[in-house]
Design a protein around this motif. Sequence first.
Motif, PDB file in Angstrom:
ATOM      1  N   GLN A  12       0.829  -1.203   0.000  1.00 49.37           N
ATOM      2  CA  GLN A  12       0.000   0.000   0.000  1.00 49.37           C
ATOM      3  C   GLN A  12       0.868   1.259   0.000  1.00 49.37           C
ATOM      4  O   GLN A  12       0.617   2.196  -0.754  1.00 49.37           O
ATOM      5  CB  GLN A  12      -0.914   0.022   1.223  1.00 49.37           C
ATOM      6  CG  GLN A  12      -2.044  -0.977   1.163  1.00 49.37           C
ATOM      7  CD  GLN A  12      -2.795  -1.067   2.480  1.00 49.37           C
ATOM      8  OE1 GLN A  12      -2.198  -0.945   3.545  1.00 49.37           O
ATOM      9  NE2 GLN A  12      -4.089  -1.285   2.403  1.00 49.37           N
ATOM     10  N   ALA A  13       1.887   1.264   0.841  1.00 45.91           N
ATOM     11  CA  ALA A  13       2.764   2.429   0.939  1.00 45.91           C
ATOM     12  C   ALA A  13       3.533   2.653  -0.359  1.00 45.91           C
ATOM     13  O   ALA A  13       3.638   3.783  -0.851  1.00 45.91           O
ATOM     14  CB  ALA A  13       3.729   2.260   2.103  1.00 45.91           C
ATOM     15  N   ALA A  16       1.233   4.040  -2.925  1.00 47.10           N
ATOM     16  CA  ALA A  16       0.904   5.438  -2.659  1.00 47.10           C
ATOM     17  C   ALA A  16       2.040   6.357  -3.098  1.00 47.10           C
ATOM     18  O   ALA A  16       1.795   7.422  -3.687  1.00 47.10           O
ATOM     19  CB  ALA A  16       0.607   5.639  -1.174  1.00 47.10           C
ATOM     20  N   LYS A  19       2.047   6.523  -6.876  1.00 45.06           N
ATOM     21  CA  LYS A  19       0.906   7.302  -7.354  1.00 45.06           C
ATOM     22  C   LYS A  19       1.166   8.803  -7.206  1.00 45.06           C
ATOM     23  O   LYS A  19       0.975   9.570  -8.146  1.00 45.06           O
ATOM     24  CB  LYS A  19      -0.356   6.903  -6.575  1.00 45.06           C
ATOM     25  CG  LYS A  19      -1.619   7.586  -7.054  1.00 45.06           C
ATOM     26  CD  LYS A  19      -2.848   7.048  -6.360  1.00 45.06           C
ATOM     27  CE  LYS A  19      -2.980   7.696  -5.010  1.00 45.06           C
ATOM     28  NZ  LYS A  19      -4.239   7.382  -4.334  1.00 45.06           N
ATOM     29  N   VAL A  20       1.644   9.199  -6.044  1.00 41.90           N
ATOM     30  CA  VAL A  20       1.913  10.619  -5.792  1.00 41.90           C
ATOM     31  C   VAL A  20       3.058  11.116  -6.669  1.00 41.90           C
ATOM     32  O   VAL A  20       2.988  12.214  -7.231  1.00 41.90           O
ATOM     33  CB  VAL A  20       2.225  10.852  -4.293  1.00 41.90           C
ATOM     34  CG1 VAL A  20       2.748  12.244  -4.052  1.00 41.90           C
ATOM     35  CG2 VAL A  20       0.983  10.593  -3.457  1.00 41.90           C
ATOM     36  N   GLU A  31       1.569   6.720 -12.219  1.00 43.15           N
ATOM     37  CA  GLU A  31       0.426   6.934 -11.336  1.00 43.15           C
ATOM     38  C   GLU A  31      -0.506   5.727 -11.377  1.00 43.15           C
ATOM     39  O   GLU A  31      -0.993   5.258 -10.345  1.00 43.15           O
ATOM     40  CB  GLU A  31      -0.328   8.194 -11.758  1.00 43.15           C
ATOM     41  CG  GLU A  31      -1.444   8.576 -10.817  1.00 43.15           C
ATOM     42  CD  GLU A  31      -2.175   9.839 -11.238  1.00 43.15           C
ATOM     43  OE1 GLU A  31      -3.208  10.127 -10.631  1.00 43.15           O
ATOM     44  OE2 GLU A  31      -1.709  10.548 -12.168  1.00 43.15           O
ATOM     45  N   ARG A  35      -1.551   3.135  -8.361  1.00 41.93           N
ATOM     46  CA  ARG A  35      -2.933   2.803  -7.983  1.00 41.93           C
ATOM     47  C   ARG A  35      -3.139   1.298  -7.941  1.00 41.93           C
ATOM     48  O   ARG A  35      -3.799   0.781  -7.047  1.00 41.93           O
ATOM     49  CB  ARG A  35      -3.910   3.407  -8.989  1.00 41.93           C
ATOM     50  CG  ARG A  35      -4.227   4.834  -8.733  1.00 41.93           C
ATOM     51  CD  ARG A  35      -5.463   5.240  -9.540  1.00 41.93           C
ATOM     52  NE  ARG A  35      -5.484   6.663  -9.676  1.00 41.93           N
ATOM     53  CZ  ARG A  35      -5.572   7.321 -10.829  1.00 41.93           C
ATOM     54  NH1 ARG A  35      -5.676   6.645 -11.958  1.00 41.93           N
ATOM     55  NH2 ARG A  35      -5.579   8.626 -10.853  1.00 41.93           N
ATOM     56  N   GLN A  38      -1.425  -0.183  -4.882  1.00 41.39           N
ATOM     57  CA  GLN A  38      -2.170   0.188  -3.688  1.00 41.39           C
ATOM     58  C   GLN A  38      -3.426  -0.674  -3.566  1.00 41.39           C
ATOM     59  O   GLN A  38      -3.755  -1.160  -2.480  1.00 41.39           O
ATOM     60  CB  GLN A  38      -2.538   1.669  -3.765  1.00 41.39           C
ATOM     61  CG  GLN A  38      -2.811   2.304  -2.438  1.00 41.39           C
ATOM     62  CD  GLN A  38      -2.920   3.817  -2.540  1.00 41.39           C
ATOM     63  OE1 GLN A  38      -3.027   4.381  -3.627  1.00 41.39           O
ATOM     64  NE2 GLN A  38      -2.893   4.477  -1.414  1.00 41.39           N
ATOM     65  N   ASP A  42      -4.482  -3.276  -0.661  1.00 38.35           N
ATOM     66  CA  ASP A  42      -5.788  -3.200   0.011  1.00 38.35           C
ATOM     67  C   ASP A  42      -6.483  -4.562   0.009  1.00 38.35           C
ATOM     68  O   ASP A  42      -7.045  -4.982   1.018  1.00 38.35           O
ATOM     69  CB  ASP A  42      -6.694  -2.171  -0.677  1.00 38.35           C
ATOM     70  CG  ASP A  42      -6.243  -0.738  -0.475  1.00 38.35           C
ATOM     71  OD1 ASP A  42      -5.431  -0.484   0.445  1.00 38.35           O
ATOM     72  OD2 ASP A  42      -6.701   0.136  -1.238  1.00 38.35           O
TER      73      ASP A  42
END
Length: 57
Positions: A12-13, A16, A19-20, A31, A35, A38, A42
Motif C-alpha cells: 500500500q505504501a 501510494a 501514485k503521488v 500513477e 494505484r 495500492q 488493500d
Amino acid sequence: MKDEKAKAKAEQAKGAVKKVTGRGVGNESLEGKGRGEQAKGDARQAKEKIKDIFKRR
C-alpha cells in the motif's frame, strides 16, 4: 500471518508513493501502476482481516 499483513502495508505504501510521484511529475503510467499496487495491498489486507475474523470463532 504477520508477514502477510506487513506485505500488505508495504504494498500500500509503495503504491501510494508511486501514485503521488507519478501525479507530481505528470507520468500517468507511473500513477496508474501506483494505484494498482495500492489496490493489491488493500485486497491483501482485506483477505488477512477476513482470515482473522474466522480464526476468532
